[in-house]
Design a protein around this motif. Structure first.
Motif, mmCIF file in Angstrom:
data_model
loop_
_atom_site.group_PDB
_atom_site.id
_atom_site.type_symbol
_atom_site.label_atom_id
_atom_site.label_comp_id
_atom_site.label_asym_id
_atom_site.label_seq_id
_atom_site.Cartn_x
_atom_site.Cartn_y
_atom_site.Cartn_z
ATOM 1 N N LYS A 96 97.922 26.513 40.983
ATOM 2 C CA LYS A 96 96.602 26.784 41.551
ATOM 3 C C LYS A 96 95.547 25.846 40.980
ATOM 4 O O LYS A 96 94.654 25.390 41.698
ATOM 5 N N ASP A 100 93.934 23.683 43.821
ATOM 6 C CA ASP A 100 92.632 24.217 44.236
ATOM 7 C C ASP A 100 91.465 23.770 43.365
ATOM 8 O O ASP A 100 90.386 24.348 43.446
ATOM 9 N N ARG A 103 88.971 22.613 45.934
ATOM 10 C CA ARG A 103 88.952 23.323 47.216
ATOM 11 C C ARG A 103 87.832 24.353 47.312
ATOM 12 O O ARG A 103 87.072 24.382 48.281
ATOM 13 N N HIS A 104 87.706 25.225 46.330
ATOM 14 C CA HIS A 104 86.714 26.297 46.403
ATOM 15 C C HIS A 104 85.304 25.760 46.203
ATOM 16 O O HIS A 104 84.353 26.282 46.782
ATOM 17 N N LYS A 105 85.163 24.725 45.402
ATOM 18 C CA LYS A 105 83.848 24.106 45.212
ATOM 19 C C LYS A 105 83.343 23.492 46.513
ATOM 20 O O LYS A 105 82.142 23.410 46.738
ATOM 21 N N GLN A 106 84.259 23.048 47.355
ATOM 22 C CA GLN A 106 83.898 22.414 48.621
ATOM 23 C C GLN A 106 83.829 23.390 49.788
ATOM 24 O O GLN A 106 83.507 22.994 50.902
ATOM 25 N N ASN A 107 84.102 24.647 49.549
ATOM 26 C CA ASN A 107 84.110 25.657 50.600
ATOM 27 C C ASN A 107 82.671 26.083 50.904
ATOM 28 O O ASN A 107 82.019 26.728 50.095
ATOM 29 N N LYS A 109 81.611 28.317 52.811
ATOM 30 C CA LYS A 109 81.471 29.773 52.857
ATOM 31 C C LYS A 109 81.159 30.351 51.481
ATOM 32 O O LYS A 109 80.501 31.388 51.379
ATOM 33 N N LEU A 110 81.641 29.696 50.434
ATOM 34 C CA LEU A 110 81.377 30.176 49.078
ATOM 35 C C LEU A 110 80.082 29.614 48.508
ATOM 36 O O LEU A 110 79.503 30.190 47.596
ATOM 37 N N ASN A 111 79.654 28.501 49.016
ATOM 38 C CA ASN A 111 78.509 27.802 48.449
ATOM 39 C C ASN A 111 77.280 27.828 49.344
ATOM 40 O O ASN A 111 76.299 27.173 49.057
#
Length: 112
Positions: A96, A100, A103-107, A109-111
């Motif tokens: 992970k 990832d 991945r989450h930093k570039q999402n 929806k999260l940012n």
């Protein structure tokens, strides 16, 4: 009880099964039990943090205890199938972390 590692927890569950449980339920039965236990966690979460209201029979349910039940059955399944969950978790964590890491930093929806 002092803090224990995942490996120690697997060993404790195995010792308990050998001492008090007679034998492990078969893997299919334990999979069904695991699903049931996860459902009990979901039921509490839906009522505590979601929009469902508690029924009288739900009011004394303990989320921590239900999560521990999930771990217990997961340890049983790991023991039965020869899986070292410490090793599996470490490998999964590395996977992970590599896959990832951005991945989450570039999402959006999260940012957003």
């Amino acid at each position: 009880m002092a803090e224990i590692t995942i490996k120690q927890a697997q060993q404790l569950v195995d010792m308990w099964i050998q001492t008090y449980g007679v034998r492990y339920f078969n893997e299919l039965t334990n999979m069904a039990i695991l699903t049931e236990e996860v459902g009990e966690v979901a039921r509490i979460i839906a009522r505590e943090y979601g929009e469902q209201s508690f029924k009288e029979s739900d009011k004394n349910k303990d989320l921590a205890d239900e999560m521990a039940d999930v771990l217990w059955v997961l340890f049983c399944l790991a023991n039965q199938t020869g899986i070292d969950l410490t090793e599996a978790f470490e490998k999964n964590f590395r996977k992970k972390s590599e896959r990832d890491k951005e991945r989450h930093k570039q999402n959006e929806k999260l940012n957003g």
